[in-house]
Design a protein around this motif. Sequence first.
Motif, short mmCIF file in Angstrom:
data_model
loop_
_atom_site.label_atom_id
_atom_site.label_comp_id
_atom_site.label_asym_id
_atom_site.label_seq_id
_atom_site.Cartn_x
_atom_site.Cartn_y
_atom_site.Cartn_z
N ARG A 193 0.12 -64.68 -77.10
CA ARG A 193 -0.06 -64.67 -78.35
C ARG A 193 -0.59 -63.21 -78.81
O ARG A 193 -1.45 -62.64 -78.17
N GLU A 194 0.00 -62.55 -79.64
CA GLU A 194 -0.19 -61.30 -80.33
C GLU A 194 -1.51 -61.47 -81.21
O GLU A 194 -1.35 -61.30 -82.32
N ASP A 195 -2.81 -61.85 -80.63
CA ASP A 195 -3.95 -61.66 -81.42
C ASP A 195 -5.08 -61.28 -80.99
O ASP A 195 -5.25 -61.09 -79.83
N PRO A 196 -5.83 -60.67 -81.78
CA PRO A 196 -7.20 -59.86 -81.04
C PRO A 196 -8.11 -60.80 -80.51
O PRO A 196 -9.08 -60.12 -79.71
N ARG A 197 -8.06 -61.84 -80.62
CA ARG A 197 -9.09 -62.99 -80.14
C ARG A 197 -8.48 -64.09 -79.64
O ARG A 197 -7.54 -64.72 -79.84
N ARG A 198 -9.13 -64.38 -78.42
CA ARG A 198 -8.84 -65.73 -77.94
C ARG A 198 -7.52 -65.86 -77.40
O ARG A 198 -6.81 -67.04 -77.35
N ALA A 199 -7.00 -64.79 -76.92
CA ALA A 199 -5.42 -64.75 -76.63
C ALA A 199 -5.36 -63.90 -75.24
O ALA A 199 -6.39 -63.41 -74.76
N SER A 200 -4.05 -63.78 -74.61
CA SER A 200 -4.03 -62.97 -73.47
C SER A 200 -2.29 -62.57 -73.40
O SER A 200 -1.53 -63.58 -73.95
N VAL A 201 -2.05 -61.41 -73.13
CA VAL A 201 -0.70 -61.14 -72.97
C VAL A 201 -0.47 -60.10 -71.54
O VAL A 201 -1.44 -59.91 -70.82
N ILE A 202 0.89 -60.38 -71.06
CA ILE A 202 1.23 -59.60 -69.94
C ILE A 202 2.03 -58.17 -70.39
O ILE A 202 2.89 -58.46 -71.31
N ARG A 203 1.59 -57.07 -70.20
CA ARG A 203 2.22 -55.88 -70.35
C ARG A 203 2.09 -54.93 -69.56
O ARG A 203 1.07 -54.76 -68.73
N ASP A 204 3.45 -54.26 -69.37
CA ASP A 204 2.91 -53.20 -68.36
C ASP A 204 2.52 -51.83 -69.05
O ASP A 204 2.16 -50.84 -68.20
N ALA A 205 2.54 -51.52 -70.41
CA ALA A 205 2.00 -50.49 -70.97
C ALA A 205 1.35 -51.12 -72.50
O ALA A 205 2.01 -51.94 -73.14
N GLY A 206 0.44 -50.22 -72.80
CA GLY A 206 -0.05 -50.78 -74.28
C GLY A 206 -1.15 -52.05 -73.98
O GLY A 206 -1.00 -52.50 -72.74
#
Length: 240
Positions: A193-206
């Motif tokens: 989830r693209e959210d600044p709170r209570r979320a997580s993402v997998i990214r190689d950059a950024g």
Amino acid sequence: MTAASALRRFPTIKPAGRGVVLSSLHPAYRSGRTMFPSRVFDPDEVERILKDGHQSRKIGKTVQKGRLKDAPIFTLTLEERATCERSCSAWGICYGNGMQAAERIVAGAALEAALWDELAALQAAHPRGFLVRLHVLGDFYSLTYVALWMRALAAFPALHVFGFTARTDAIGEAVRELADANWDRFAIRVSGREDPRRASVIRDAGAIGVVCPAQTGATDCCATCALCWQSDISITFRRH
């Protein structure tokens, strides 16, 4: 690779961004199962289903700072894909693809009964607090299972939980409602989830929020970081 320590039996392998990626034609991808079916166990086939965090490369044995300092950490591992929603963005790149040694516990009523018994024992042994990581692999697989965690929070006041869910269905909504009502004790972030709170993402950059400090080497492991259960800022993970 960082060295093993008193908190972790095995050294951490830093993410290289090139983990095992399954083709959409791979049997595990198509059937929604782990690549390692011989590593799936019924609850009565293992000594315990909640493993000591010392056995994990990343988690760690005991919280080292913050409001849960000195609380022991335990982990629960289910079968990847078999307990997950197929829409999960990590369906084919799950880091379970590289975890042949992990003991995955079969989901269902037997798991839930064994889990309740082990949580009760941990409450008695650690009345000042203990922490459970959900899930090293797998996800919340039913509304009944989510309800079990809701009851456990009420029954076992020493229990604290952290982890992630990629569910977007009714199960995911129930998890989010439980987390929103009990964030201090049930810090479950929404994966992808693209959210600044209570979320997580997998990214190689950024990054959204902060990049996992245990992955960057800024801290030794989850036990020395505490960010995931101490804060609601979103976390970015590098691909394993």
